[in-house]
Design an enzyme around this catalytic site. Structure first.
Site, mmCIF file in Angstrom:
data_model
loop_
_atom_site.group_PDB
_atom_site.id
_atom_site.type_symbol
_atom_site.label_atom_id
_atom_site.label_comp_id
_atom_site.label_asym_id
_atom_site.label_seq_id
_atom_site.Cartn_x
_atom_site.Cartn_y
_atom_site.Cartn_z
ATOM 1 N N ASP A 264 0.865 -1.173 0.000
ATOM 2 C CA ASP A 264 0.000 0.000 0.000
ATOM 3 C C ASP A 264 0.905 1.227 0.000
ATOM 4 O OD1 ASP A 264 -2.079 -1.777 0.315
ATOM 5 O OD2 ASP A 264 -2.805 -0.933 2.205
ATOM 6 N N HIS B 81 4.945 -7.343 0.043
ATOM 7 C CA HIS B 81 4.564 -8.635 -0.522
ATOM 8 C C HIS B 81 5.178 -8.830 -1.905
ATOM 9 C CE1 HIS B 81 1.335 -9.500 2.538
ATOM 10 N NE2 HIS B 81 1.552 -8.214 2.739
ATOM 11 N N SER C 146 8.846 3.885 4.756
ATOM 12 C CA SER C 146 9.970 4.048 3.843
ATOM 13 C C SER C 146 9.525 3.873 2.402
ATOM 14 C CB SER C 146 11.100 3.091 4.186
ATOM 15 O OG SER C 146 12.290 3.528 3.570
#
Length: 289
Positions: A89, A146, A252
């Site tokens: 995200d 992911h 980050s």
């Protein structure tokens, strides 16, 4: 004001500050921890209805909250064979071709893919003529990373460096930002050629973790470390599309590098500043070589 903010980043003891924040974020301080989490949720308007544990008091430390899991199925993975999915995200910072070993950072700024990968020349060569994508994770975002496609880990490199902020303002003003900050580079072998997942540290990012090695940073130092992994046999580490591969303790950036001709086109709506949601279509892949 922007110049002042950037100047302060050059002057601040960024590593010391990040280690201090890391210790505070790991502390299990009961009601103080819960109060800090509630403030953070309100400040950044975090949707806790997506979290597997929606109550702030369920988290023992701020790190536990920050790396919170989502409810099962809340981010469905696009399983189409020729689709690469968003790994996180966040928001797309930049994306496009790798031209003569150079990656676009922001207007007036490019940096070297060789430097990004820790001066690993053979690795950089594998991505010549390929594509890149840079995704920024804001404090409000889900902070687990992911796999965009299925891959088998072949190499990991820890590269020491600075800890500048990686927000859009800093990206516009600090030359070579992502290739000068501390980072972890993971190289995967896929049906579409090599894939590099570069996890870039930043100010107050307490650590970077991977699912196969745990915490990679801290401690920090001046030395580049490299680990190589078998790609066949019982000890091979293969992760499916959508599997968790790492996480940031505080926010980050992820930079992805793709082999030449791996990507046909980026998916509709995928462009600079576009919001990303893990599991949704990111790019259309060419047929495996």
């Amino acid at each position: 004001m922007d110049k002042v903010k950037i100047a302060l980043q050059y002057m601040l003891p960024k590593h010391l500050l990040s280690r201090l924040v890391g210790k505070l974020a790991a502390a299990e301080a009961g009601t103080l921890t819960t109060a800090a989490i509630k403030w953070f949720i309100k400040q950044y308007k975090i949707d806790m209805s997506e979290a597997a544990q929606s109550e702030p008091q369920a988290y023992k430390s701020f790190n536990d909250f920050f790396t919170r899991a989502l409810k099962p199925g809340i981010r469905p993975i696009n399983q189409h064979t020729h689709i690469m999915v968003h790994p996180v995200d966040g928001a797309v910072s930049q994306l496009g071709p790798i031209k003569e070993g150079r990656i676009f950072q922001a207007k007036g700024h490019h940096y070297s893919s060789l430097t990004l990968l820790g001066d690993q020349a053979q690795d950089a060569k594998r991505f010549e003529g390929g594509d890149f994508a840079t995704i920024y994770l804001a404090p409000k975002d889900y902070h687990r990373i992911h796999m965009p496609i299925k891959g088998t880990l072949s190499k990991m490199t820890y590269v020491p460096g600075e800890l500048f902020s990686v927000n859009p303002l800093t990206a516009r003003h600090v030359p070579g930002l992502f290739a000068r900050n501390e980072r972890v580079v993971a190289i995967f072998e896929t049906e579409h050629g090599p894939l590099a997942m570069v996890l870039v540290g930043a100010t107050i990012v307490a650590s970077i973790e991977t699912v196969w090695a745990g915490t990679i940073t801290p401690p920090t130092g001046k030395q580049v470390f490299t680990w190589e992994y078998p790609t066949v046999g019982p000890d091979a580490i293969t992760l499916d599309k959508g599997d968790e591969m790492g996480r940031f303790k505080l926010g980050s950036t992820v930079v992805m590098l793709f082999a030449k001709d791996a990507i046909d086109t980026f998916a509709e709506g995928v462009e600079a500043e576009a919001v990303t949601r893990m599991g949704q279509a990111f790019a259309n892949l060419n047929n495996p070589k």
